[in-house]
Design a protein around this motif. Structure first.
Motif, short mmCIF file in Angstrom:
data_model
loop_
_atom_site.label_atom_id
_atom_site.label_comp_id
_atom_site.label_asym_id
_atom_site.label_seq_id
_atom_site.Cartn_x
_atom_site.Cartn_y
_atom_site.Cartn_z
N ALA A 19 0.83 -1.21 0.00
CA ALA A 19 0.00 0.00 0.00
C ALA A 19 0.86 1.24 0.00
N GLN A 20 1.97 1.19 0.76
CA GLN A 20 2.86 2.34 0.80
C GLN A 20 3.54 2.58 -0.53
N GLN A 21 3.92 1.48 -1.19
CA GLN A 21 4.61 1.60 -2.46
C GLN A 21 3.69 2.17 -3.53
N ASP A 22 2.43 1.85 -3.47
CA ASP A 22 1.51 2.30 -4.50
C ASP A 22 0.72 3.54 -4.08
N GLN A 23 1.15 4.17 -3.02
CA GLN A 23 0.44 5.35 -2.53
C GLN A 23 0.65 6.50 -3.49
N GLY A 24 -0.44 7.17 -3.83
CA GLY A 24 -0.34 8.31 -4.72
C GLY A 24 0.35 9.47 -4.04
N CYS A 25 1.00 10.32 -4.84
CA CYS A 25 1.69 11.48 -4.30
C CYS A 25 1.65 12.61 -5.32
N THR A 26 2.08 13.77 -4.89
CA THR A 26 2.14 14.95 -5.77
C THR A 26 3.59 15.31 -6.01
N CYS A 27 3.94 15.56 -7.27
CA CYS A 27 5.31 15.88 -7.62
C CYS A 27 5.59 17.35 -7.27
N ALA A 28 6.29 17.56 -6.18
CA ALA A 28 6.49 18.91 -5.64
C ALA A 28 7.28 19.81 -6.57
N LYS A 29 8.25 19.26 -7.30
CA LYS A 29 9.14 20.08 -8.12
C LYS A 29 8.82 20.08 -9.61
N ASN A 30 7.71 19.42 -9.99
CA ASN A 30 7.39 19.36 -11.42
C ASN A 30 5.90 19.12 -11.64
N LYS A 31 5.21 20.11 -12.17
CA LYS A 31 3.78 19.97 -12.43
C LYS A 31 3.51 19.11 -13.66
N CYS A 43 8.71 10.32 -3.74
CA CYS A 43 7.68 10.37 -4.76
C CYS A 43 8.32 10.32 -6.15
N TRP A 44 7.88 9.39 -6.97
CA TRP A 44 8.38 9.23 -8.33
C TRP A 44 7.23 9.37 -9.31
N CYS A 45 7.45 10.15 -10.39
CA CYS A 45 6.40 10.37 -11.38
C CYS A 45 6.96 10.22 -12.79
N VAL A 54 10.92 10.43 -12.94
CA VAL A 54 11.71 11.48 -12.29
C VAL A 54 11.43 11.49 -10.79
N ARG A 55 12.43 11.88 -10.06
CA ARG A 55 12.30 11.99 -8.60
C ARG A 55 11.79 13.39 -8.27
N CYS A 56 10.72 13.47 -7.47
CA CYS A 56 10.00 14.72 -7.31
C CYS A 56 10.50 15.64 -6.21
N ASP A 57 11.52 15.21 -5.47
CA ASP A 57 12.08 16.12 -4.48
C ASP A 57 13.30 16.85 -5.03
N LYS A 58 13.57 16.64 -6.34
CA LYS A 58 14.67 17.31 -7.02
C LYS A 58 14.18 17.97 -8.30
N LYS A 168 18.57 28.55 -2.89
CA LYS A 168 18.87 27.32 -2.15
C LYS A 168 17.58 26.65 -1.69
N GLU A 169 16.65 27.45 -1.17
CA GLU A 169 15.39 26.91 -0.64
C GLU A 169 14.49 26.39 -1.75
N ARG A 170 14.36 27.15 -2.83
CA ARG A 170 13.38 26.82 -3.87
C ARG A 170 13.95 25.88 -4.93
N TYR A 171 15.22 26.07 -5.30
CA TYR A 171 15.79 25.29 -6.39
C TYR A 171 16.89 24.31 -5.93
N SER A 172 17.18 24.29 -4.64
CA SER A 172 18.21 23.40 -4.07
C SER A 172 19.60 23.69 -4.63
N LEU A 173 19.85 24.94 -5.00
CA LEU A 173 21.15 25.31 -5.54
C LEU A 173 22.10 25.73 -4.42
N ASP A 174 23.26 25.09 -4.37
CA ASP A 174 24.27 25.45 -3.39
C ASP A 174 24.70 26.89 -3.65
N PRO A 175 24.70 27.76 -2.63
CA PRO A 175 25.05 29.18 -2.82
C PRO A 175 26.42 29.41 -3.44
#
Length: 308
Positions: A19-31, A43-45, A54-58, A168-175
């Motif tokens: 159930a956890q593996q097939d749980q739906g999720c929202t891709c935070a970084k890509n609409k 989350c993978w979409c 693609v991995r949605c936390d990146k 850094k916060e929004r795009y995960s870019l190292d300063p």
């Protein structure tokens, strides 16, 4: 009995994991994704248009984002470095590697051209026989933007720090990849530098960051929640536009054919005007010389008449 209890417990654990593996999720970084599935790694979409997972936390690569956009569509300032250029071709349907990066050669029908790691064309368009030996890296990106009118002045030092924090916060870019932020009211120049030896597997690519930022400025954000939020002196900084310049590790290979017909026409007119000016100057000098010789001859004759 104990055996039955153990089997029941095992089935229960397996069901929970399934159930956890097939749980739906929202891709935070890509609409622009579909078929999202959450598991213990996140989350993978599926990226629309390419069917790449693609991995949605990146951040998603620019190549896959452009391909998704095409699939969903119906159709003050400082002197720039010598080899800096703007992507004048806009969006196209790119060919991407399985890793998400651009293929070195891109084609549209019978026309082909070579691109950099940002997907910007760096050669003339040619036929299908064109060979692109390598994908040249874009190691320096210059983002030129400007803010709308404000009621409070912008503190340049606070601006630089705010941009670094938000990227850094929004795009995960190292300063460390933001080499400079220059403010010349109302223009803001953000310089991103990242060569191949600096970038690790965990680092986002500066080309992807620049694309996400451009979409945020245009009001077409790719990130699900929140908006670009840079505050200076308690007042949000609202951007009006964004122009992206690319500097590759090797100079682009453009020629005079890249000039538009209008620019060529202007150059021709200027050259003709210069030639015409030179001709007029030469003719004027010749006439003046003839006049001066005739005048000298007449003066000599007058002197002989006065002194017989």
């Amino acid at each position: 009995m104990e055996l039955l209890r153990g089997a029941a417990l095992l089935l229960l654990v397996a069901a929970v994991c399934w159930a956890q593996q097939d749980q739906g999720c929202t891709c935070a970084k890509n609409k622009r994704t579909s078929n999202c599935i959450g598991n213990d790694t996140g989350c993978w979409c599926t990226s629309i248009g390419s069917e790449v997972s693609v991995r949605c936390d990146k951040l998603t690569s620019k190549c896959l984002l452009m391909k998704a956009e095409m699939a969903g569509s119906k159709s003050g300032r400082r002197e720039k470095p010598k080899h800096a250029y703007v992507d004048n071709d806009g969006i196209y349907d790119p060919d991407c590697e399985n890793s998400g990066i651009f293929k070195a050669r891109q084609c549209n029908g019978t026309s082909c051209w070579c691109v950099n790691t940002a997907g910007a064309r760096r050669t003339e368009k040619s036929d299908a026989d064109l060979q692109c030996s390598e994908l040249v890296r874009t190691s320096w990106i210059i983002i030129e933007t400007k803010h709308s009118e404000r009621s409070t002045a912008v503190d340049a030092s606070r601006l630089k720090e705010s941009i670094k924090n938000e990227f850094k916060e929004r795009y995960s870019l190292d300063p460390k990849y933001i080499s400079d932020v220059v403010y010349e009211n109302p223009y803001i120049t953000i310089e991103l530098k990242q060569n191949v030896s600096q970038k690790s597997a965990q680092d986002v690519d500066i080309a992807d960051v620049a694309y996400y930022f451009e979409k945020d400025v245009k009001g077409d954000s790719l990130i699900q929640s929140g908006t670009l939020n840079i505050n200076i002196s308690g007042e949000p900084l609202k951007f009006d536009q964004a122009l992206i310049y690319y500097v590759d590790e090797k100079p682009p290979e453009f020629s005079m054919k890249r000039l538009t017909a209008g620019v060529i026409a202007v150059i021709v007119v200027v050259i003709l005007a210069i030639v015409a000016g030179i001709i007029v100057l030469v003719i004027t000098r010749k006439r003046r010389g003839k006049y001066e010789k005739a005048e000298a001859k007449e003066m000599n004759e007058m002197q002989r008449e006065l002194n017989p």
